[in-house]
Every structure is written in structure tokens, then in C-alpha cells.
Design a protein around this motif. Structure first.
Motif, PDB file in Angstrom:
ATOM      1  N   ARG A   1      -8.765   8.011   2.729  1.00 48.80           N
ATOM      2  CA  ARG A   1      -8.569   6.516   3.135  1.00 48.80           C
ATOM      3  C   ARG A   1      -9.854   6.465   3.953  1.00 48.80           C
ATOM      4  O   ARG A   1     -10.860   5.346   3.947  1.00 48.80           O
TER       5      ARG A   1
ATOM      6  N   ASP B   1       0.840  -1.163   0.040  1.00 52.58           N
ATOM      7  CA  ASP B   1       0.030  -0.076  -0.026  1.00 52.58           C
ATOM      8  C   ASP B   1       0.897   1.452  -0.052  1.00 52.58           C
ATOM      9  O   ASP B   1       1.409   1.664   1.044  1.00 52.58           O
ATOM     10  N   TYR B   2       1.250   1.941  -1.246  1.00 56.62           N
ATOM     11  CA  TYR B   2       2.176   2.960  -1.381  1.00 56.62           C
ATOM     12  C   TYR B   2       1.555   4.030  -0.565  1.00 56.62           C
ATOM     13  O   TYR B   2       2.512   5.083  -0.032  1.00 56.62           O
ATOM     14  N   ASN B   3       0.334   4.464  -0.730  1.00 60.71           N
ATOM     15  CA  ASN B   3      -0.211   5.659   0.162  1.00 60.71           C
ATOM     16  C   ASN B   3       0.091   5.445   1.646  1.00 60.71           C
ATOM     17  O   ASN B   3       0.506   6.687   1.996  1.00 60.71           O
ATOM     18  N   GLN B   4      -0.054   4.493   2.092  1.00 66.51           N
ATOM     19  CA  GLN B   4      -0.057   4.178   3.459  1.00 66.51           C
ATOM     20  C   GLN B   4       1.475   4.169   3.646  1.00 66.51           C
ATOM     21  O   GLN B   4       1.974   5.056   5.053  1.00 66.51           O
TER      22      GLN B   4
ATOM     23  N   ARG C   1       3.722   5.881   2.125  1.00 67.66           N
ATOM     24  CA  ARG C   1       4.276   7.351   2.128  1.00 67.66           C
ATOM     25  C   ARG C   1       3.738   8.131   3.268  1.00 67.66           C
ATOM     26  O   ARG C   1       4.342   8.996   3.745  1.00 67.66           O
ATOM     27  N   LEU C   2       2.426   7.853   3.677  1.00 68.13           N
ATOM     28  CA  LEU C   2       1.773   8.656   5.090  1.00 68.13           C
ATOM     29  C   LEU C   2       2.703   8.396   6.121  1.00 68.13           C
ATOM     30  O   LEU C   2       3.014   9.203   6.533  1.00 68.13           O
TER      31      LEU C   2
ATOM     32  N   GLU D   1      -0.727  17.336   2.553  1.00 72.20           N
ATOM     33  CA  GLU D   1      -1.032  15.788   1.937  1.00 72.20           C
ATOM     34  C   GLU D   1      -1.327  14.703   2.610  1.00 72.20           C
ATOM     35  O   GLU D   1      -2.134  13.709   2.275  1.00 72.20           O
TER      36      GLU D   1
ATOM     37  N   THR E   1      -4.891  12.435   2.201  1.00 71.89           N
ATOM     38  CA  THR E   1      -4.574  10.890   2.193  1.00 71.89           C
ATOM     39  C   THR E   1      -5.400  10.437   3.248  1.00 71.89           C
ATOM     40  O   THR E   1      -6.247   9.324   2.866  1.00 71.89           O
ATOM     41  N   GLU E   2      -5.364  10.630   4.637  1.00 70.49           N
ATOM     42  CA  GLU E   2      -6.110  10.147   5.712  1.00 70.49           C
ATOM     43  C   GLU E   2      -7.576  10.228   5.462  1.00 70.49           C
ATOM     44  O   GLU E   2      -8.458   9.255   5.633  1.00 70.49           O
TER      45      GLU E   2
END
Length: 121
Positions: free
Chosen positions: A119, A55-58, A60-61, A111, A115-116
Motif C-alpha cells: 500500500r 477495500d478488501y485488503n484494508q 482484511r488487514l 501478510e 500488505t502495508e
């Protein structure tokens, strides 16, 4: 009669102490980034080796949180460097660095929020 701080060597002692403190805060910032990289690599490998798609977004976050903290520490180190008898040149550089790091931190935090909330939706 009291000696002046300059004659007593207090100014040099304080400047030296502040420089050591600055170095310590900079080192903490670097350690925070290193910890973030290690955590990111560990999570990525764990996800990849378990057969699930990372999960790239997670990822990165999670890393963004470490970067935001490191930026705050680096800004604090820059402030310390100008805390004792700053020159106008140092103050100008600090102002430019503070603006850049604050802008980076702002966009990073924005950002992270976006993103959060994406999600959660």
C-alpha cells in the motif's frame, strides 16, 4: 509446625484461581475476535453504503490485527492451563498448540507487513 500447602488446601485454591484466570483470558480472546468482526462489518457496510467499492485488503488487514491479538490471548490461556502441575500429555499438547498458533501468527504478521508495504509503494 507449618502445614503443607496440600493439607492447607492452597494447591486447590491456586489451581482454581488459575482455571478462572484461564477462562477469563479465553473469554477476552473471543471478545477480541467479536470486536474485530463487528468493526469489519461496520467498515464494510459504511464503504458499501457510501457508494465506494470496499477495500478488501484494508478490511482484511484491520481484521488480521484482531486475529493476531486473539491468537496471543488464546496461547496465553493454554499456557495457564499447564502452569499448575502439568502432565507430560498436557505439555505435549501445549507444545503442539504453541507451534501451530505461533506459525499462524507469524504468517498473519508477514501478510500484514506485505500488505502495508504494498500500500505504501
Amino acid at each position: 509446625m507449618l502445614m503443607s500447602p496440600q493439607l492447607a488446601g492452597v494447591e486447590e485454591w491456586v489451581q482454581s484461581l488459575v482455571l478462572w484466570l484461564k477462562l477469563g483470558v479465553e473469554a477476552c480472546g473471543a471478545l477480541v475476535i467479536a470486536a474485530g468482526v463487528l468493526l469489519l462489518a461496520g467498515r464494510y457496510l459504511r464503504q458499501a453504503l457510501s457508494g465506494q467499492r470496499p477495500d478488501y485488503n484494508q478490511l482484511r488487514l484491520a481484521f488480521a490485527r484482531f486475529l493476531a491479538l486473539a491468537l496471543e490471548l488464546q496461547l496465553a490461556a493454554d499456557i495457564l492451563s499447564t502452569a499448575v502441575a502439568p502432565s507430560w500429555d498436557q505439555i505435549g499438547k501445549l507444545g503442539a498448540i504453541a507451534v501451530l498458533r505461533t506459525a499462524l501468527n507469524y504468517f498473519l504478521a508477514r501478510e500484514m507487513r506485505e500488505t502495508e508495504s504494498a500500500r505504501a509503494a
